[in-house]
Design a protein around this motif. Structure first.
Motif, PDB file in Angstrom:
ATOM      1  N   ALA A 296       0.839  -1.204   0.000  1.00  0.00           N
ATOM      2  CA  ALA A 296       0.000   0.000   0.000  1.00  0.00           C
ATOM      3  C   ALA A 296       0.874   1.253   0.000  1.00  0.00           C
ATOM      4  CB  ALA A 296      -0.931  -0.002   1.203  1.00  0.00           C
ATOM      5  N   ARG A 297       1.943   1.234   0.783  1.00  0.00           N
ATOM      6  CA  ARG A 297       2.843   2.386   0.842  1.00  0.00           C
ATOM      7  C   ARG A 297       3.573   2.576  -0.487  1.00  0.00           C
ATOM      8  NH1 ARG A 297       8.315   3.451   2.434  1.00  0.00           N
ATOM      9  NH2 ARG A 297       8.501   5.531   3.359  1.00  0.00           N
ATOM     10  N   ALA A 298       4.078   1.489  -1.072  1.00  0.00           N
ATOM     11  CA  ALA A 298       4.781   1.585  -2.349  1.00  0.00           C
ATOM     12  C   ALA A 298       3.865   2.131  -3.437  1.00  0.00           C
ATOM     13  CB  ALA A 298       5.336   0.226  -2.752  1.00  0.00           C
ATOM     14  N   SER A 299       2.601   1.733  -3.382  1.00  0.00           N
ATOM     15  CA  SER A 299       1.640   2.210  -4.371  1.00  0.00           C
ATOM     16  C   SER A 299       1.328   3.688  -4.182  1.00  0.00           C
ATOM     17  CB  SER A 299       0.360   1.386  -4.285  1.00  0.00           C
ATOM     18  OG  SER A 299      -0.608   1.852  -5.202  1.00  0.00           O
ATOM     19  N   ALA A 300       1.120   4.104  -2.930  1.00  0.00           N
ATOM     20  CA  ALA A 300       0.770   5.498  -2.657  1.00  0.00           C
ATOM     21  C   ALA A 300       1.933   6.444  -2.934  1.00  0.00           C
ATOM     22  CB  ALA A 300       0.320   5.640  -1.203  1.00  0.00           C
ATOM     23  N   MET A 301       3.142   6.032  -2.574  1.00  0.00           N
ATOM     24  CA  MET A 301       4.292   6.916  -2.707  1.00  0.00           C
ATOM     25  C   MET A 301       4.896   6.912  -4.102  1.00  0.00           C
ATOM     26  SD  MET A 301       6.401   6.805   0.872  1.00  0.00           S
ATOM     27  CE  MET A 301       7.331   8.221   0.310  1.00  0.00           C
TER      28      MET A 301
END
Length: 218
Positions: free
Chosen positions: A105-110
């Motif tokens: 989720a973090r890799a996708s958002a950032m």
């Protein structure tokens, strides 16, 4: 001999929160627990005391619905980022277990980057390969490659390297990726690099030439 006092569970949890945010650089509340695998996900309300005490700074990020948090030790970097003066310069290959990509989720958002470790996926269903390494280039995840180190004969085999669809291939990008591949190969004690295939097709040839140029100049 002095006996250490037992650690307080609440203090341990608080230290996990603070250290996770400091390590991540910037984090939404729901990302924090994953860094130390510390259990229940945090909510914004859980972090209010840290904000009130000044340990964490609450910030808004363009394009994010949720607010984010920065450790006070990074206040200077935050100010530079807000002024558009913070620029990444490093290029490297990431481990599949690196915190940059471990939390999908973090890799996708950032980064707009969807990453899955496919070594547990049956071979016919793999999209990219067995042990794929994300490519971090100057603050952006630009691609990934499936590699294997053959230490017996000193060869680092890049089975296939992929660029993200939105990434434009140019000479500077190819040179940066070639440098990251060579650095990884040297670390694995397999300094002879072989690049098999790529997507886009021209990338493989560009990397071979860049690696030859690097080898000739050393």
């Amino acid at each position: 001999m002095q006996t250490a006092e037992p650690l307080d569970a609440n203090e341990i949890r608080a230290e996990h929160v603070v250290r996770a945010v400091r390590a991540l650089g910037i984090a939404q509340a729901r990302w924090i627990a994953d860094y130390f695998r510390s259990g229940r996900k945090q909510k914004d309300a859980d972090l209010q005391d840290y904000v009130d005490s000044g340990v964490l700074l609450r910030v808004a990020v363009k394009g994010w619905d949720d607010c984010a948090y920065v450790h006070r030790d990074h206040a200077g970097l935050l100010e530079r980022a807000q002024r558009g003066r913070l620029q990444a310069t490093h290029t490297t290959l990431l481990s599949p277990f690196d915190p940059v990509v471990w939390d999908r989720a973090r890799a996708s958002a950032m980064f707009g980057f969807d990453y899955t470790l496919e070594c547990y996926t049956p071979a016919p269903k793999r999209r990219y390969g067995y042990f794929v390494l994300p490519i971090l280039r100057r603050g952006r995840l630009v691609g990934r490659l499936d590699a294997k180190a053959h230490r017996v004969d000193g060869t680092f085999e890049v089975k296939k390297v992929f660029l993200e669809p939105s990434v434009k291939m140019d000479e500077a990008l190819v040179a940066d990726i070639a440098g990251a591949i060579q650095a990884s190969a040297d670390w694995h004690e397999a300094p002879r690099v072989v690049v098999r295939r790529s997507d886009p097709k021209g990338l493989a040839g560009g990397l071979r030439e860049a690696l030859r140029t690097r080898s000739a100049s050393n």
